[in-house]
Design a protein around this motif. Structure first.
Motif, mmCIF file in Angstrom:
data_model
loop_
_atom_site.group_PDB
_atom_site.id
_atom_site.type_symbol
_atom_site.label_atom_id
_atom_site.label_comp_id
_atom_site.label_asym_id
_atom_site.label_seq_id
_atom_site.Cartn_x
_atom_site.Cartn_y
_atom_site.Cartn_z
ATOM 1 N N LYS A 21 -17.402 -3.068 6.713
ATOM 2 C CA LYS A 21 -17.027 -4.761 7.082
ATOM 3 C C LYS A 21 -15.903 -4.918 6.239
ATOM 4 C CE LYS A 21 -18.652 -9.428 5.780
ATOM 5 N NZ LYS A 21 -19.741 -10.068 4.829
ATOM 6 N N ARG A 22 -15.004 -5.494 7.049
ATOM 7 C CA ARG A 22 -13.789 -5.788 6.712
ATOM 8 C C ARG A 22 -13.417 -7.283 6.361
ATOM 9 N NH1 ARG A 22 -10.518 -1.177 7.501
ATOM 10 N NH2 ARG A 22 -11.680 0.533 8.627
ATOM 11 N N GLY A 23 -12.194 -7.559 5.470
ATOM 12 C CA GLY A 23 -12.150 -8.628 5.245
ATOM 13 C C GLY A 23 -10.725 -8.824 4.233
ATOM 14 N N ASN A 55 -7.211 -6.884 5.446
ATOM 15 C CA ASN A 55 -8.334 -6.304 6.252
ATOM 16 C C ASN A 55 -8.853 -4.995 5.961
ATOM 17 O OD1 ASN A 55 -10.054 -6.802 8.569
ATOM 18 N ND2 ASN A 55 -8.839 -5.376 9.805
ATOM 19 N N ARG A 56 -9.062 -5.087 4.244
ATOM 20 C CA ARG A 56 -9.695 -3.596 3.797
ATOM 21 C C ARG A 56 -11.116 -3.760 4.067
ATOM 22 N NH1 ARG A 56 -6.395 -4.113 -1.687
ATOM 23 N NH2 ARG A 56 -6.793 -6.237 -1.586
#
Length: 331
Positions: free
Chosen positions: A26-28, A32-33
């Motif tokens: 899950k990226r964020g 966008n890590r």
């Protein structure tokens, strides 16, 4: 986890899965890590012998469909191995997989989304046959006609589009497409769950007849224990990405030992009201797949849990006769 049970030379293994793990990132954030991981499969091991139908059952979100897609390599496993007929396919490229994909096909849950609405039945099946070059052009029409007959459709249906068919007929088209390249192994991902109850039995009986006629090996995914018991030779019970029990589909009510399996069975519809047992109500919440428990995955809902269950994940131990259970409290 203990290795899957071995088989004699008289029962050759077609599919072997060893310690398969699948995590979805899950990226964020600004860059966008990866901020979390969905633990979809956790150390799953099993074998499927040639000619066997192995069922996979569990609640929605338990990892059933992900397991099927990892086996057929629509998803690459994070770790572990998927061995098909002696060949490790877990890290193969798409080009390397092409000859193997001819031998293993998938029947999807929702025929409405798996069929191209802009393609006729004939074009849909021709596309698959042409991709794998299994039939010469001169015999293409004859092969398609035979496939439609085999799945209970009329020959003139090949000129129609998906919207002209009922749900059961669309699933028959999906079955014909899967059989078009003469596969040895079929993964059926809840193939009747989107159909009316009156149609489910017809499609299941068709698949059973085709399995016997063509000698197919199958991985059959379902949330319905009645369907699994009727259609499969043995079954895996999954919870939160883990296999908690594996056993033959012979009198599963008598042999099931894991508390989660027993709870599923107690909710199963019965044909004789006099055989009604006590309903097991599972209390508590299903843990998040982003943060599974440190111990047993079922610990938050189990009525017989102990302190050990909260800290140690039980191994899937062989209880004999193809029966494996992951529970500290099962004797």
């Amino acid at each position: 986890m203990s290795p899957p049970p071995t088989n004699s030379d008289n029962d050759p293994v077609l599919v072997r899965v060893e310690n398969a793990v699948k995590h979805f990132p899950k990226r964020g954030g600004l860059f966008n890590r990866v901020i979390a991981k969905v633990h979809a499969l956790n150390d799953v091991s099993f074998t499927i012998k040639k000619g066997q139908v192995l069922g996979v059952v569990g609640e929605s979100g338990c990892g059933k469909s992900t397991l099927g897609k990892v086996v057929i390599r629509l998803h690459r496993p994070t770790s572990g191995k998927v061995i098909f007929d002696g060949t490790d396919i877990s890290q193969m490229s798409n080009q390397q997989l092409r000859p193997i994909r001819q031998r293993m096909q998938m029947i999807f849950q929702d025929p409405n989304s798996s069929l191209n609405p802009r393609m006729t039945v004939e074009t849909t099946i021709k596309e698959v046959i042409g991709l794998h070059d299994v039939v010469p052009e001169s015999k293409m029409d004859e092969t398609i006609d035979q496939l439609l007959k085999k799945v209970g459709l009329r020959i003139d249906d090949k000129m129609k589009y998906p919207h002209e068919f009922s749900g059961g007929q669309k699933q028959r088209i999906g079955i014909a497409r899967a059989l078009a390249v003469n596969p040895e192994f079929i993964i059926a991902d809840e193939p009747v769950s989107a159909l009316d109850v009156s149609i489910q039995a017809q499609v299941l009986n068709l698949m059973m007849d085709l399995k016997e006629e063509l000698g197919l090996t199958m991985l059959f995914v379902s949330h319905d224990l009645k369907v699994i018991d009727h259609f499969c030779d043995s079954m895996l019970v999954m919870y939160l990405g883990n296999v908690v029990e594996e056993m033959p589909c012979e009198d599963i009510h008598a042999h099931a030992k894991h508390p989660y399996t027993r709870a599923l069975l107690s909710c199963n519809p019965i044909t004789d009201p006099d055989q009604r047992g006590e309903l097991t109500v599972l209390e508590g919440e299903v843990p998040s797949p982003y943060d599974p428990p440190a111990g047993c995955p079922f610990v938050t809902r189990c009525a017989i849990k102990t302190k050990q269950c909260e800290t140690e994940n039980p191994p899937l131990l062989d209880r004999g006769n193809g029966h494996r259970v992951a529970c500290w409290e099962v004797e």
